[in-house]
Design a protein around this motif. Sequence first.
Motif, PDB file in Angstrom:
ATOM      1  N   GLN A  16       1.814  64.964  25.296  1.00 33.48           N
ATOM      2  CA  GLN A  16       0.522  64.769  24.631  1.00 33.48           C
ATOM      3  C   GLN A  16       0.478  63.445  23.887  1.00 33.48           C
ATOM      4  O   GLN A  16      -0.547  62.759  23.889  1.00 33.48           O
ATOM      5  CB  GLN A  16       0.246  65.929  23.665  1.00 33.48           C
ATOM      6  CG  GLN A  16      -0.048  67.267  24.329  1.00 33.48           C
ATOM      7  CD  GLN A  16       1.209  67.990  24.739  1.00 33.48           C
ATOM      8  OE1 GLN A  16       2.329  67.512  24.494  1.00 33.48           O
ATOM      9  NE2 GLN A  16       1.063  69.142  25.362  1.00 33.48           N
ATOM     10  N   ASP A  17       1.605  63.076  23.259  1.00 35.91           N
ATOM     11  CA  ASP A  17       1.673  61.792  22.564  1.00 35.91           C
ATOM     12  C   ASP A  17       1.481  60.633  23.546  1.00 35.91           C
ATOM     13  O   ASP A  17       0.771  59.663  23.258  1.00 35.91           O
ATOM     14  CB  ASP A  17       3.011  61.645  21.831  1.00 35.91           C
ATOM     15  CG  ASP A  17       3.158  62.656  20.704  1.00 35.91           C
ATOM     16  OD1 ASP A  17       2.124  63.042  20.125  1.00 35.91           O
ATOM     17  OD2 ASP A  17       4.287  63.056  20.410  1.00 35.91           O
ATOM     18  N   LYS A  18       2.131  60.737  24.701  1.00 35.62           N
ATOM     19  CA  LYS A  18       1.986  59.690  25.712  1.00 35.62           C
ATOM     20  C   LYS A  18       0.549  59.596  26.209  1.00 35.62           C
ATOM     21  O   LYS A  18       0.009  58.498  26.405  1.00 35.62           O
ATOM     22  CB  LYS A  18       2.937  59.965  26.883  1.00 35.62           C
ATOM     23  CG  LYS A  18       4.409  59.865  26.529  1.00 35.62           C
ATOM     24  CD  LYS A  18       5.286  60.186  27.743  1.00 35.62           C
ATOM     25  CE  LYS A  18       6.760  60.115  27.384  1.00 35.62           C
ATOM     26  NZ  LYS A  18       7.626  60.451  28.552  1.00 35.62           N
ATOM     27  N   ALA A  19      -0.080  60.741  26.413  1.00 35.45           N
ATOM     28  CA  ALA A  19      -1.471  60.743  26.894  1.00 35.45           C
ATOM     29  C   ALA A  19      -2.396  60.116  25.866  1.00 35.45           C
ATOM     30  O   ALA A  19      -3.285  59.322  26.210  1.00 35.45           O
ATOM     31  CB  ALA A  19      -1.904  62.182  27.202  1.00 35.45           C
ATOM     32  N   VAL A  20      -2.200  60.444  24.594  1.00 38.05           N
ATOM     33  CA  VAL A  20      -3.031  59.862  23.530  1.00 38.05           C
ATOM     34  C   VAL A  20      -2.849  58.352  23.480  1.00 38.05           C
ATOM     35  O   VAL A  20      -3.817  57.586  23.334  1.00 38.05           O
ATOM     36  CB  VAL A  20      -2.682  60.500  22.170  1.00 38.05           C
ATOM     37  CG1 VAL A  20      -3.352  59.741  21.033  1.00 38.05           C
ATOM     38  CG2 VAL A  20      -3.105  61.963  22.143  1.00 38.05           C
ATOM     39  N   MET A  87     -11.887  62.150  23.989  1.00 40.38           N
ATOM     40  CA  MET A  87     -10.671  62.723  24.564  1.00 40.38           C
ATOM     41  C   MET A  87      -9.483  62.571  23.614  1.00 40.38           C
ATOM     42  O   MET A  87      -8.651  63.475  23.481  1.00 40.38           O
ATOM     43  CB  MET A  87     -10.372  62.056  25.906  1.00 40.38           C
ATOM     44  CG  MET A  87     -11.384  62.381  27.003  1.00 40.38           C
ATOM     45  SD  MET A  87     -11.012  61.524  28.553  1.00 40.38           S
ATOM     46  CE  MET A  87      -9.460  62.301  28.996  1.00 40.38           C
ATOM     47  N   VAL A  88      -9.385  61.409  22.952  1.00 41.21           N
ATOM     48  CA  VAL A  88      -8.303  61.188  21.994  1.00 41.21           C
ATOM     49  C   VAL A  88      -8.396  62.198  20.854  1.00 41.21           C
ATOM     50  O   VAL A  88      -7.391  62.805  20.444  1.00 41.21           O
ATOM     51  CB  VAL A  88      -8.346  59.750  21.453  1.00 41.21           C
ATOM     52  CG1 VAL A  88      -7.406  59.598  20.259  1.00 41.21           C
ATOM     53  CG2 VAL A  88      -7.957  58.762  22.542  1.00 41.21           C
ATOM     54  N   GLN A  89      -9.603  62.393  20.339  1.00 38.49           N
ATOM     55  CA  GLN A  89      -9.788  63.354  19.248  1.00 38.49           C
ATOM     56  C   GLN A  89      -9.444  64.773  19.679  1.00 38.49           C
ATOM     57  O   GLN A  89      -8.820  65.537  18.926  1.00 38.49           O
ATOM     58  CB  GLN A  89     -11.236  63.287  18.749  1.00 38.49           C
ATOM     59  CG  GLN A  89     -11.579  61.978  18.054  1.00 38.49           C
ATOM     60  CD  GLN A  89     -13.038  61.884  17.664  1.00 38.49           C
ATOM     61  OE1 GLN A  89     -13.829  62.784  17.977  1.00 38.49           O
ATOM     62  NE2 GLN A  89     -13.421  60.812  16.997  1.00 38.49           N
ATOM     63  N   ASP A  90      -9.846  65.135  20.923  1.00 46.40           N
ATOM     64  CA  ASP A  90      -9.548  66.483  21.415  1.00 46.40           C
ATOM     65  C   ASP A  90      -8.039  66.702  21.554  1.00 46.40           C
ATOM     66  O   ASP A  90      -7.520  67.767  21.199  1.00 46.40           O
ATOM     67  CB  ASP A  90     -10.234  66.710  22.768  1.00 46.40           C
ATOM     68  CG  ASP A  90     -11.750  66.780  22.642  1.00 46.40           C
ATOM     69  OD1 ASP A  90     -12.236  67.000  21.512  1.00 46.40           O
ATOM     70  OD2 ASP A  90     -12.438  66.594  23.667  1.00 46.40           O
ATOM     71  N   LEU A  91      -7.352  65.685  22.073  1.00 42.21           N
ATOM     72  CA  LEU A  91      -5.899  65.812  22.231  1.00 42.21           C
ATOM     73  C   LEU A  91      -5.203  65.903  20.881  1.00 42.21           C
ATOM     74  O   LEU A  91      -4.275  66.709  20.689  1.00 42.21           O
ATOM     75  CB  LEU A  91      -5.349  64.631  23.028  1.00 42.21           C
ATOM     76  CG  LEU A  91      -5.519  64.709  24.553  1.00 42.21           C
ATOM     77  CD1 LEU A  91      -5.076  63.406  25.202  1.00 42.21           C
ATOM     78  CD2 LEU A  91      -4.723  65.876  25.118  1.00 42.21           C
TER      79      LEU A  91
END
Length: 205
Positions: A16-20, A87-91
């Motif tokens: 999740q950190d990588k995706a953000v 998307m960043v906020q949702d993650l």
Amino acid sequence: MGNIFGRKKRTRVTEQDKAVLQLKQQRDKLRQYQKKINLRLDKERLLAKQLLKDGKKEKALLLLKKKRYQDQLLDKTENQISNLERMVQDLEFAQIEMKVIEGLKVGNDCLKKMHEVLSIEEVERIMDETQDAIEYQREIDEMLAGSLTEEDEDAILAELEAITQEEVELPDVPSEALPEGPEETEEKPEMDHPRKKQEREMLAA
């Protein structure tokens, strides 16, 4: 010993950190592109204005059409940036929820272990005893509130002092018998009685 206290604790990087991080990088690139297009549009607008002054209306019109197309690209870019930020906020919110769930799981495990040690009846008994003690103390406080005079306070202190004195330990009495003094072996000479002394003097005469 090395830099033990100064060593930073390593944090585990999750997917999740990588995706953000990737989403934020894409957002920043779009913002840079958006800034670049805005600068170009300002220049082309000034150029179209200059072409009109020079009587080159067709070139100015073609330049404005190009500007219009780029304006539409900017609108799309703005929408993409908004979607990326959402998307960043949702993650990030999902990560917070995961931490909360993990915390709840740990709490439930602790409660289960406590229930294994203490039965429900034991817990209820302890709670009842605690509540009874609280109510008893409250009753005493209410009973004593404003009911004792200064004379009563002095009497209570005097009784407390007397109890304290009773608790003081007295020195131990020796249990062994004291040694007796030396026995008198010599007989004391008897003192002559006056009558016996007079009889002896008459016999001697």
